[in-house]
Design an enzyme around this catalytic site. Structure first.
Site, short mmCIF file in Angstrom:
data_model
loop_
_atom_site.label_atom_id
_atom_site.label_comp_id
_atom_site.label_asym_id
_atom_site.label_seq_id
_atom_site.Cartn_x
_atom_site.Cartn_y
_atom_site.Cartn_z
N THR A 1 5.36 -8.14 5.50
CA THR A 1 5.55 -6.71 5.79
C THR A 1 4.99 -6.43 7.19
OG1 THR A 1 3.46 -5.95 4.84
CG2 THR A 1 5.36 -6.10 3.34
N GLY A 2 5.66 -5.57 7.93
CA GLY A 2 5.25 -5.35 9.31
C GLY A 2 5.48 -6.61 10.14
N GLY A 3 6.59 -7.30 9.85
CA GLY A 3 6.87 -8.56 10.54
C GLY A 3 7.63 -8.39 11.84
N GLY B 1 3.43 -7.81 16.68
CA GLY B 1 2.04 -8.29 16.63
C GLY B 1 1.79 -9.47 15.70
N ILE B 2 0.77 -9.34 14.88
CA ILE B 2 0.32 -10.42 13.99
C ILE B 2 1.44 -10.79 13.00
CG2 ILE B 2 -1.31 -11.02 12.15
CD1 ILE B 2 -3.34 -9.09 13.58
N TYR C 1 -10.23 4.20 9.30
CA TYR C 1 -9.60 2.87 9.32
C TYR C 1 -10.43 1.85 8.53
CZ TYR C 1 -7.70 -1.46 11.38
OH TYR C 1 -7.14 -2.71 11.57
P1 NAD Z 1 1.19 -3.85 15.33
O1 NAD Z 1 1.19 -2.39 15.56
O2 NAD Z 1 1.75 -4.74 16.36
O3 NAD Z 1 1.90 -4.18 13.96
C1 NAD Z 1 1.80 -3.36 12.84
C2 NAD Z 1 3.00 -3.63 11.97
O4 NAD Z 1 2.94 -2.80 10.81
C3 NAD Z 1 4.30 -3.28 12.69
O5 NAD Z 1 5.22 -4.30 12.44
C4 NAD Z 1 4.73 -1.99 12.04
O6 NAD Z 1 6.14 -1.88 11.96
C5 NAD Z 1 4.16 -2.15 10.66
N1 NAD Z 1 3.99 -0.87 10.01
C6 NAD Z 1 3.16 0.14 10.33
N2 NAD Z 1 3.32 1.17 9.51
C7 NAD Z 1 4.29 0.81 8.63
C8 NAD Z 1 4.92 1.42 7.53
N3 NAD Z 1 4.60 2.67 7.15
N4 NAD Z 1 5.87 0.75 6.86
C9 NAD Z 1 6.23 -0.50 7.22
N5 NAD Z 1 5.66 -1.15 8.25
C10 NAD Z 1 4.72 -0.49 8.94
O7 NAD Z 1 -0.32 -4.23 15.05
P2 NAD Z 1 -1.05 -5.57 14.55
O8 NAD Z 1 -2.30 -5.61 15.33
O9 NAD Z 1 -0.15 -6.72 14.52
O10 NAD Z 1 -1.42 -5.12 13.06
C11 NAD Z 1 -1.05 -5.83 11.91
C12 NAD Z 1 -2.14 -5.69 10.86
O11 NAD Z 1 -3.32 -6.32 11.36
C13 NAD Z 1 -2.53 -4.25 10.54
O12 NAD Z 1 -2.71 -4.12 9.13
C14 NAD Z 1 -3.85 -4.09 11.26
O13 NAD Z 1 -4.66 -3.13 10.66
C15 NAD Z 1 -4.42 -5.48 11.14
N6 NAD Z 1 -5.48 -5.78 12.10
C16 NAD Z 1 -5.22 -5.78 13.43
C17 NAD Z 1 -6.25 -6.04 14.33
C18 NAD Z 1 -6.05 -6.06 15.82
O14 NAD Z 1 -7.06 -6.09 16.54
N7 NAD Z 1 -4.84 -6.03 16.32
C19 NAD Z 1 -7.53 -6.29 13.84
C20 NAD Z 1 -7.75 -6.28 12.48
C21 NAD Z 1 -6.72 -6.02 11.62
#
Ligand code: NAD
Length: 250
Positions: free
Chosen positions: A13-15, A18-19, A151
């Site tokens: 999910t959220g693919g 980012g991560i 958060y």
């Molecule tokens: P990102 O913004 O690049 O990716 C977030 C992803 O979540 C996106 O693909 C977006 O489409 C999806 N998303 C957000 N809201 C959504 C919804 N309502 N329905 C479906 N998809 C949704 O950011 P990231 O840094 O890759 O974050 C991914 C995860 O990693 C998150 O849960 C974030 O909290 C966690 N995280 C990130 C960090 C960091 O420093 N980047 C640190 C700790 C945890």
């Protein structure tokens, strides 16, 4: 050694960013049928091009239960049951507690907690026995971090969900684990709600708090998620694996 997910199906999910995007690519490289979800059709389409042919991209908002139903139905129709689920979708909004709004609170809990909870609940009938589930939490789930009151609380809830779902699914051989990233260089930092100058200062502060003195990469989190979802982690369930340059431990 053969590919770890040959003939298996992974849903991230959220693919589309980012991560999640980096991890989806790693699953694909390991031979998996890959499905990704996200809210934005344009970035979903771009992500399919990055991940590779045969990737299923589903427009689905995790905070909407009907969208989650639709997501699992589409994965099942194309690939059958799921062997690896990376429940990664999430948002990060920061503000001093004195300035947090009800709207920000509700939005963050709706996506990070409610969305996570119902993704896990609704996954149950679609999972193969012995599947691996990985939840994306954060190092802030167990640290006091100024500006992160909402958060961090959502991410502590995510960490808790892994324990309970691990307990409920252990008899089917399904393992549920957590990755807790430290600061990772992804587009999330452009969406925090803080002005750019404040964000730059925040990023510098974070960096000095990381023993390795740098941000991590999405792939560094992806490799941990891949391991925990794979058979190599067959005796591991309920754990929280920090991927954080030492931030949560030293
Ligand atoms: P990102 O913004 O690049 O990716 C977030 C992803 O979540 C996106 O693909 C977006 O489409 C999806 N998303 C957000 N809201 C959504 C919804 N309502 N329905 C479906 N998809 C949704 O950011 P990231 O840094 O890759 O974050 C991914 C995860 O990693 C998150 O849960 C974030 O909290 C966690 N995280 C990130 C960090 C960091 O420093 N980047 C640190 C700790 C945890």
């Amino acid at each position: 050694m053969g590919k770890r997910f040959e003939g298996k199906t992974a849903l991230i999910t959220g693919g589309n960013s980012g991560i999640g995007l980096a991890t989806a690519k790693l699953f694909k490289d390991e031979g998996a049928n890959v499905a990704i979800s996200g809210r934005d059709q344009k970035t979903l389409d771009e992500a399919v091009r990055v991940i590779g042919k045969g990737t299923l991209a589903i427009k689905s908002d995790v905070s909407k239960l009907a969208d989650i139903d639709l997501m699992f139905a589409q994965v099942a129709a194309k690939f059958g049951k799921i062997d690896a689920l990376f429940a990664n979708a999430g948002i990060a909004k920061f503000s001093p507690a004195s300035e947090s709004t009800e709207q920000m609170f509700d939005e963050t809990f709706d996506i990070n907690v409610k969305g996570m909870y119902f993704t896990l609940q609704k996954a149950i009938p679609y999972l193969n026995d012995n599947a691996g589930i990985v939840l994306n939490s954060s190092v802030v789930n167990s640290r006091g971090t100024s500006g992160a009151s909402v958060y961090a609380a959502t991410k502590a809830a995510v960490r808790s969900l892994a324990r309970t779902f691990a307990a409920e699914l252990v008899d089917r051989g399904i393992r549920v684990n957590v990755v807790s990233p430290g600061p990772i260089n992804t587009p999330i930092f452009g969406k925090t709600g803080l002005p750019q100058a404040a964000m730059d200062e925040f990023a510098n502060q974070i960096k000095t708090a990381v023993p390795m003195k740098r941000f991590g990469t999405s792939e560094e989190v992806g490799y941990a998620a891949l391991f925990l979802a794979s058979g190599e982690a067959s005796y591991i369930t309920g754990v929280d694996l920090n991927v954080d340059g030492g931030m949560g431990q030293i």
